[in-house]
Design a protein around this motif. Structure first.
Motif, short mmCIF file in Angstrom:
data_model
loop_
_atom_site.label_atom_id
_atom_site.label_comp_id
_atom_site.label_asym_id
_atom_site.label_seq_id
_atom_site.Cartn_x
_atom_site.Cartn_y
_atom_site.Cartn_z
N VAL A 76 0.85 -1.19 0.00
CA VAL A 76 0.00 0.00 0.00
C VAL A 76 0.88 1.25 0.00
CG1 VAL A 76 -1.87 1.23 1.18
CG2 VAL A 76 -1.75 -1.27 1.31
N GLY A 77 0.73 2.08 -1.02
CA GLY A 77 1.48 3.34 -1.11
C GLY A 77 0.63 4.48 -0.60
N GLU A 78 1.04 5.69 -0.95
CA GLU A 78 0.32 6.87 -0.46
C GLU A 78 -0.84 7.24 -1.37
OE1 GLU A 78 1.79 10.94 -1.18
OE2 GLU A 78 2.08 11.04 0.99
N GLN A 79 -0.51 7.67 -2.58
CA GLN A 79 -1.52 8.08 -3.56
C GLN A 79 -0.85 8.07 -4.93
OE1 GLN A 79 -2.58 12.24 -3.41
NE2 GLN A 79 -0.47 12.91 -3.37
N PRO A 80 -1.63 8.00 -6.01
CA PRO A 80 -1.00 8.02 -7.33
C PRO A 80 -0.27 9.34 -7.55
CG PRO A 80 -3.41 8.15 -7.50
CD PRO A 80 -3.08 7.90 -6.07
N GLY A 81 0.80 9.28 -8.33
CA GLY A 81 1.51 10.50 -8.70
C GLY A 81 1.05 10.94 -10.09
N ASP A 82 1.78 11.89 -10.64
CA ASP A 82 1.41 12.46 -11.94
C ASP A 82 1.31 11.38 -13.02
OD1 ASP A 82 1.23 15.00 -13.64
OD2 ASP A 82 2.82 13.91 -14.64
N GLN A 83 2.31 10.51 -13.08
CA GLN A 83 2.30 9.50 -14.15
C GLN A 83 1.25 8.43 -13.92
OE1 GLN A 83 5.97 8.09 -15.73
NE2 GLN A 83 7.07 9.90 -15.11
N GLU A 84 1.02 8.09 -12.66
CA GLU A 84 -0.01 7.10 -12.35
C GLU A 84 -1.39 7.66 -12.71
OE1 GLU A 84 2.48 7.87 -10.22
OE2 GLU A 84 3.58 5.98 -10.19
N ASP A 85 -1.56 8.95 -12.44
CA ASP A 85 -2.84 9.61 -12.74
C ASP A 85 -3.12 9.57 -14.24
OD1 ASP A 85 -4.97 11.85 -12.00
OD2 ASP A 85 -3.79 12.63 -13.68
N ARG A 113 -2.70 3.47 -13.50
CA ARG A 113 -2.19 2.30 -12.77
C ARG A 113 -1.28 2.77 -11.64
NH1 ARG A 113 1.24 -1.18 -16.13
NH2 ARG A 113 1.12 -2.49 -14.30
N PRO A 114 -1.28 2.04 -10.50
CA PRO A 114 -0.42 2.46 -9.39
C PRO A 114 1.05 2.15 -9.65
CG PRO A 114 -1.53 0.41 -8.84
CD PRO A 114 -2.08 0.84 -10.18
N PHE A 115 1.91 2.99 -9.09
CA PHE A 115 3.36 2.74 -9.09
C PHE A 115 3.92 2.40 -10.47
CE2 PHE A 115 2.73 2.30 -4.46
CZ PHE A 115 3.74 3.13 -4.05
N VAL A 116 3.71 3.30 -11.43
CA VAL A 116 4.33 3.10 -12.75
C VAL A 116 5.36 4.20 -13.03
CG1 VAL A 116 2.42 1.85 -13.80
CG2 VAL A 116 2.45 4.34 -13.91
N PRO A 168 8.50 7.09 -11.47
CA PRO A 168 9.85 6.86 -10.94
C PRO A 168 9.85 6.07 -9.62
CG PRO A 168 9.54 9.16 -11.59
CD PRO A 168 8.22 8.49 -11.76
N ALA A 169 8.95 6.40 -8.70
CA ALA A 169 8.92 5.66 -7.43
C ALA A 169 8.54 4.20 -7.68
CB ALA A 169 7.93 6.30 -6.46
N GLY A 170 7.65 3.99 -8.64
CA GLY A 170 7.22 2.63 -8.97
C GLY A 170 8.36 1.82 -9.57
N THR A 172 -1.56 -1.24 -4.27
CA THR A 172 -2.60 -0.21 -4.23
C THR A 172 -2.10 1.00 -3.45
OG1 THR A 172 -4.97 0.13 -3.86
CG2 THR A 172 -3.78 -1.10 -2.15
N ASN A 173 -2.98 1.95 -3.23
CA ASN A 173 -2.64 3.17 -2.50
C ASN A 173 -3.67 3.46 -1.42
OD1 ASN A 173 -0.22 4.47 -3.71
ND2 ASN A 173 -1.43 4.26 -5.59
N ALA A 174 -3.23 4.21 -0.40
CA ALA A 174 -4.16 4.61 0.66
C ALA A 174 -5.23 5.54 0.09
CB ALA A 174 -3.40 5.29 1.79
N VAL A 179 9.70 2.59 4.60
CA VAL A 179 9.69 3.91 3.95
C VAL A 179 8.97 3.82 2.61
CG1 VAL A 179 11.81 4.72 5.03
CG2 VAL A 179 11.93 3.50 2.85
N HIS A 180 8.58 4.98 2.12
CA HIS A 180 8.02 5.06 0.77
C HIS A 180 9.20 5.15 -0.20
CE1 HIS A 180 5.93 6.59 -2.72
NE2 HIS A 180 4.80 6.21 -2.15
N PRO A 181 9.13 4.47 -1.36
CA PRO A 181 10.29 4.53 -2.27
C PRO A 181 10.64 5.96 -2.72
CG PRO A 181 8.44 3.33 -3.26
CD PRO A 181 8.11 3.54 -1.83
N1 URA Z 1 3.51 6.99 -5.02
C1 URA Z 1 2.54 6.27 -4.44
O1 URA Z 1 2.38 6.27 -3.21
N2 URA Z 1 1.75 5.54 -5.19
C2 URA Z 1 1.86 5.47 -6.49
O2 URA Z 1 1.08 4.78 -7.12
C3 URA Z 1 2.89 6.21 -7.09
C4 URA Z 1 3.71 6.99 -6.34
#
Ligand code: URA
Length: 457
Positions: free
Chosen positions: A298-307, A311-314, A316-318, A338-340, A420-422
């Protein structure tokens, strides 16, 4: 007959200048031949000359200006004459545009609505395809609008994809954003647009995920996604099978009182308005992965690229997460990721959208979806990536440094592991610190793998 030549088919500035001169000189609409440079054998011309200095500014209500902005984009050749006539009549009848019973008003409002719909369809149905380019990624889309809306829609695409290089090809003109400036280029043919690529599969799976069988109304669907747009939409190929399976999936959802499976849950979340974040984000980015995954990340929330990708974590962090998972001997394809919070929270600047962490209220509102995902996947272990995920699952603020790397009892009886979060690793300046923190992160993931294995055994 007086000629008025415009620089392009939706040349609002040229139209305003010409109209001012025509009204000042008392030329009636029937005495004007409106032409567009480059059309009907006309050479490409300079924009029309400014009205004589003596021409007073047009005294029209603001509503006329709004209406003209859209109506000039319509494909009806009579649009300029109709606006000219309205400008003249507004001098004696200020409320003309409020009177839908007036045939001129009725026609102009219908043109305005039709252009508004076309603008919206273009925003929804443009699909970029990535092409290899020596200067870096370049995204190209082909679209066939009904009206001359390309220029009017460029602002939207620039704001949304400010840091990408993109080109939208249409039969009449093309728009190219080089990351800093917009260039309007000649029209193209469909053959000039790239064909299938990996993004096709992504759109198709996204469309499958948001397709909610309970909401299927074929007539409304045809209105919202008219068949004429289908040929350029990769996901359209999935529609027949989705329609065919809709009835069965709906009954299953109704019988259970809530979405019966992850696809149904994702479909329901696609229209989520539980918190205000849905308004600015492009889409809900739901979790993905096998329904029987032993590990849930479980991550935090989608970022710009995920939005953008849905798809989640696609981003740089992904990508870093994928590498670290591999180092820890974990196959991402076997995890549920997934994300919170399922919508991207950001502050828009002219150049890019800047990530903002979600508030406790967003985490709380989105917890409903996370609970449903947990209930359907029933993972042996939940890995919480960062403080927002920790807060969502532990139901309290957490300090990652103090609680990381060991099993934690979640309030619902499950077991979690906080790390930690990536993106934290990506923010570290010193290469030594980054390497050390990456190694600790991989250690935490290894611990998670071992715990999940032990709990599933
Ligand atoms: N960071 C997150 O927490 N989730 C993502 O899907 C992408 C970046």
């Amino acid at each position: 007959m007086r000629r008025a030549v415009l620089a392009h088919p939706a040349d609002l500035d040229g139209f305003r200048l010409a109209l001012r001169a025509l009204v000042a000189e008392g030329v009636p609409p029937a005495g004007v031949l409106w032409e567009v440079s480059g059309e009907g054998g006309l050479p490409l011309a300079d924009p029309p000359a400014a009205p004589p200095a003596s021409a007073p500014p047009l005294a029209v209500p603001r509503r006329f200006a709004e209406l003209a902005e859209k109506v000039v984009c319509h494909s009806d050749p009579a649009r300029f004459a109709l606006l000219h006539e309205a400008a003249l009549r507004l001098r004696n009848s200020r409320r003309l545009l409020d009177d839908r019973a007036d045939p001129l008003t009725d026609r102009l409002l219908a043109l305005e609505t039709s252009v508004g719909r076309d603008l919206h369809k273009m925003r929804a149905f443009v699909r970029f395809r990535e092409v290899a380019d020596p200067d870096g990624p370049h995204f190209i889309a082909w679209f066939e609008p009904e009206h001359h809306i390309l220029r009017a829609n460029c602002g939207f695409f620039i704001r949304r994809f400010a840091n990408m290089r993109w080109t939208i090809l249409t039969p009449e003109a093309s728009a190219h954003w080089d990351g800093a400036a917009l260039h309007i280029l000649p029209g193209a043919t469909r053959a000039a647009a790239p064909g299938d690529d990996p993004l096709e599969a992504l759109w198709t799976s996204y469309y499958r995920a948001i397709f909610n069988p309970a909401r299927l109304k074929p007539a409304a669907m045809a209105r919202e996604m008219p068949k004429k747009y289908w040929k350029n939409l990769p996901e359209a190929a999935a529609i027949p099978s989705l329609v065919a399976g809709a009835a069965a999936r709906t009954s299953a959802m109704l019988a259970a009182g809530k979405p019966a499976d992850l696809a149904g849950l994702a479909a329901a979340a696609a229209t989520c308005t539980r918190c205000p974040l849905h308004a600015a984000a492009t889409r809900t980015v739901f979790g993905e992965g096998p329904a029987d995954a032993r590990l849930m990340l479980v991550g935090e929330q989608p970022g710009d690229q995920e939005d953008m990708a849905g798809r989640p974590f696609v981003g740089p962090a992904g990508q870093l997460l994928d590498q670290c998972l591999a180092d820890a001997g974990i196959d991402r394809a076997r995890c549920y990721v997934t994300n919170a919070v399922k919508h991207f929270r950001f502050v828009a600047t002219p150049r890019r959208r800047i990530h903002q962490s979600p508030d406790a209220s967003h985490i709380e509102a989105c917890r409903w979806w996370l609970d449903q995902e947990l209930a359907l996947v029933r993972p042996a272990l939940v890995v919480m990536l960062g403080a927002s995920a920790g807060r969502a699952l532990l139901g309290r603020p957490v300090t990652v440094g103090r609680e990381r790397g060991r099993p934690l009892a979640l309030p619902d009886g499950r077991t979690g592991l906080l790390t930690v979060h990536p993106s934290y690793l990506l923010r570290l300046d010193s290469p030594e610190a980054a390497a050390a923190e990456r190694a600790r992160f991989v250690e935490d993931l290894r611990a998670a793998r071992a715990l999940a294995q032990a709990r599933a055994a």
